[in-house]
Design a protein around this motif. Structure first.
Motif, PDB file in Angstrom:
ATOM      1  N   GLU A 465       0.932  -1.329  -0.093  1.00 56.92           N
ATOM      2  CA  GLU A 465       0.146   0.013   0.102  1.00 56.92           C
ATOM      3  C   GLU A 465       0.909   1.260  -0.038  1.00 56.92           C
ATOM      4  N   ASP A 468       2.372   1.723  -3.270  1.00 53.91           N
ATOM      5  CA  ASP A 468       1.263   1.699  -4.558  1.00 53.91           C
ATOM      6  C   ASP A 468       1.297   0.469  -5.434  1.00 53.91           C
ATOM      7  N   SER A 470      -0.190  -3.204  -6.569  1.00 55.03           N
ATOM      8  CA  SER A 470      -1.397  -3.786  -6.575  1.00 55.03           C
ATOM      9  C   SER A 470      -1.028  -5.402  -6.880  1.00 55.03           C
ATOM     10  N   ASP A 471      -1.841  -6.345  -6.541  1.00 56.58           N
ATOM     11  CA  ASP A 471      -1.515  -7.731  -6.822  1.00 56.58           C
ATOM     12  C   ASP A 471       0.016  -8.095  -6.936  1.00 56.58           C
ATOM     13  N   ARG A 522      -3.751  -6.333  -1.190  1.00 52.47           N
ATOM     14  CA  ARG A 522      -2.838  -6.034  -2.386  1.00 52.47           C
ATOM     15  C   ARG A 522      -1.731  -6.991  -2.804  1.00 52.47           C
TER      16      ARG A 522
END
Length: 647
Positions: A465, A468, A470-471, A522
């Motif tokens: 997080e 930044d 994701s996945d 995330r």
């Protein structure tokens, strides 16, 4: 600052040999192309002693059933894979502890017993005959003796007699990540009753050295002899009967301690064996121990010395052979190991599947012990180019942070938040934020305990997080090989390099699904393999969480990203020359991989070879020369504290 380049890797764990990506291929064997699946099964069948090679290169030679010998018919590689493939699958990775280690169903031990006088005799005494030379040095107060003959006495005990009774018990921890079934390193060289962990260290170091495709003497001709460093250890020392295990047990078993037990058990001995018997090294010998973060702790010292120019070549790794009742009992008493009873309760299965005992980030009940030897050869970038060494990747940073105040010494704390955040930030600084967000993955500690799945996933999710991401792909190789303690980070590094090579991120195939309490907003993890174009994999972050607050995270760059950095520093022309030189190294390494797949390992063991006598050493104020070594050692001449001294 010099860039530490990974130029070789070797070793062995429950998935097989490290060099040539054999162990990695075993982990992803279900998605390999047919020819690579065949080669993998073939190499492991030879390693496990199921078949013997009849000469020639892998894929071109013939093989025989090892048990049948000359009477066995000749088989092709594909026939070996077809006939022995299932035995290879069953005899690798985490599985039920084999009887060659110890009998988990009937483990010998001594139970306590109290002998009481026969109440029908009304004497309140116990009598028995004992050899005179077996009498204790100091007789208990309630013993009296009556000679029977020259060698025996009648012992009368007034009251009860406490005794130890030879007994057997069911061992509750029945799964482990064992080396491939039938693989016996002691038969590969004159092992002289050496502990298993040291045999593994010799094998791993040899495998890593030969994987470079460059002769060691050639390397030494390009550097000073003291510009080599070996950074290695075991976490618990050597605990089998030929070392600490024998030393601790001998007197209790009425035996004598051997002269080798203490020396062979020391946890720096893997370093010492490699220096003395593999590399003949007169450079740095360094042994760090940091519980489950031991590999990364050793790696940190190595890359620091490479970056500053203190050394030019490093061998980094660890060897651990912890599959035995003593260590497993210790971890089990802590509640850390998965037991058969807890697996039945947790998973609801009536039959325990020991193949799935290690379940990182899934519904789990404890970790599974494993054994391994993992070693890596690193060079500074200039020397790697000069020698035309292979480029498997590079290491830019290793971060280590403790937990501060702790309520329990084994509990986690904030240190791993710090190391992971530093690693993500350092990767961003080197490769850029986009590369971290889109082309990175994590090799999690993933120990398979309920506490780890929550705490580590929370850390990874929070870091994702903050940066930044994701996945974020998360791998957990302990699902395949168990928790090997000191070399665990080496298992992760070998898997990271395999992922760069094949573009396949091994799934956590021992779990049905990620547990509900795992933080994964995330993160991307699960039982399925993730296949990604290798060009889109540039950064791997290794993470280790060790007992006592030993937290470590490392940044590993792919071969492609590493070569891009080398090009920027050294220029296209230098890289073109390097790649031409490298062809010879890669060809020699490939030849070794073929020979090793056919069982030609021949661990380097220079016992008593090339001894250095006092008269072989000469020196003046500038240099020290050792007879037989290509170059002299330059003695320090620079005052690094000139601003603080008058010299």
């Amino acid at each position: 600052m010099r860039l530490p380049v990974i130029v070789g890797m070797g070793g062995v764990n429950a998935a097989g040999r490290t060099s040539g990506f054999q162990s990695f291929r075993r982990m992803i064997i279900d998605v390999l192309p047919d020819h690579e699946r065949t080669d993998t099964l073939l190499g492991l069948a030879v390693m496990m002693g199921l078949v013997t090679a009849e000469g020639g290169d892998v894929g071109k030679s013939y093989y025989r059933d090892a048990a049948a010998g000359e009477a066995g018919k000749l088989l092709t590689a594909s026939e070996v894979a077809e006939q022995y493939g299932q035995r290879v699958i069953d005899g690798t990775l985490v599985r039920r502890v084999e009887s060659s280690y110890f009998d988990v169903d009937a483990l010998r031990w001594q139970s306590n017993g109290t002998l009481k006088p026969d109440p029908n005799q009304h004497t309140g005494e116990i009598q028995f005959v004992l050899a005179t030379n077996q009498l204790p040095k100091e007789l208990p107060d309630n013993w009296s003796l009556q000679p029977q003959d020259d060698k025996h006495v009648l012992v009368t005990v007034a009251g009860d007699l406490n005794v130890k009774i030879d007994n057997f018990r069911d061992f509750p921890f029945k799964a482990a990540g064992q080396l491939p079934s039938g693989f016996n390193m002691s038969e590969l060289y004159n092992s002289r009753f050496q502990p298993r962990g040291l045999q593994m260290a010799l094998f791993g170091a040899t495998d890593a050295l030969r994987s470079m495709g460059i002769e060691w003497d050639t390397v030494l001709k390009h550097i000073q002899p003291d510009q080599v460093g070996v950074y290695s250890s075991s976490g618990f020392g050597q605990m089998d009967a030929n070392a600490y295990g024998g030393m601790h047990q001998a007197r209790m078993k009425g035996e004598r301690v051997t002269t080798k037990s203490l020396a062979m058990g020391i946890n720096s001995m893997p370093t010492d064996f490699i220096n003395a018997y593999v590399l003949a090294n007169v450079g740095i010998a360094s042994s760090s121990v940091a519980a489950c973060a031991t590999f990364l702790s050793n790696l940190r010292h190595a890359i620091s010395d490479l970056q500053t120019g203190k050394i030019r070549v490093a061998m980094v790794g660890n060897s651990e052979a912890p599959i035995g009742p003593e260590l497993m009992d210790g971890f089990g008493t802590m509640g850390a190991l998965a037991t058969d009873d807890n697996m039945v309760k947790t998973y609801g299965d009536t039959v325990v599947d020991h193949r799935r005992a290690s379940r990182p980030f899934g519904n789990n009940c404890g970790f599974t012990i494993g054994e391994a030897s993992q070693y890596f050869m690193l060079m500074d970038d200039e020397l790697a180019l000069e020698l035309g060494a292979p480029c498997l990747g590079s290491i830019t940073d290793v971060f280590i942070d403790a937990d501060g105040v702790k309520k329990s010494i084994t509990a986690p704390g904030p240190g791993n938040h710090i190391t992971m955040a530093k690693a993500a930030a350092a990767a961003t600084a080197v490769a850029g934020g986009q590369a971290l967000r889109e082309k990175s993955f994590v090799l999690a500690h993933g120990s398979s305990t309920p506490q780890n799945r929550i705490t580590e996933s929370q850390i990874l999710d929070q870091v994702a997080e903050a940066f930044d991401i994701s996945d974020w792909p998360v791998l957990a190789v302990k699902a395949y090989v168990g928790h090997t303690i000191a070399p665990a980070g080496g298992d992760q590094l070998a898997a990271a390099l395999g992922t760069f090579q094949y573009g396949i991120l091994p799934g956590i195939q021992t779990i049905d699904a990620v547990a509900d309490d795992v933080h994964q907003q995330r993160l991307k993890m699960g039982p399925e393999h993730q296949q990604i174009n290798p060009d889109n994999l540039e950064i791997a972050i290794l993470n280790s969480k060790g007992f006592g607050g030993n937290n470590a995270s490392a940044v590993v760059l792919s071969p492609m990203r590493t070569e891009s950095m080398l090009t920027k520093r050294h220029g296209e022309q230098a890289m073109s020359v390097y790649r031409q030189k490298r062809e010879n190294s890669l060809a020699a390494a490939d030849d070794y991989f073929h020979r090793a797949d056919n069982g030609d390992y021949a661990p380097i063991y220079r016992f008593g070879e090339g001894l250095i006598a006092d008269e072989d050493i000469s020196m003046n104020q500038q240099t020290l020369t050792i007879k037989g070594l290509a170059n002299s050692i330059q003695l320090p001449q620079t005052n690094h504290y000139a601003d603080m001294t008058d010299n």
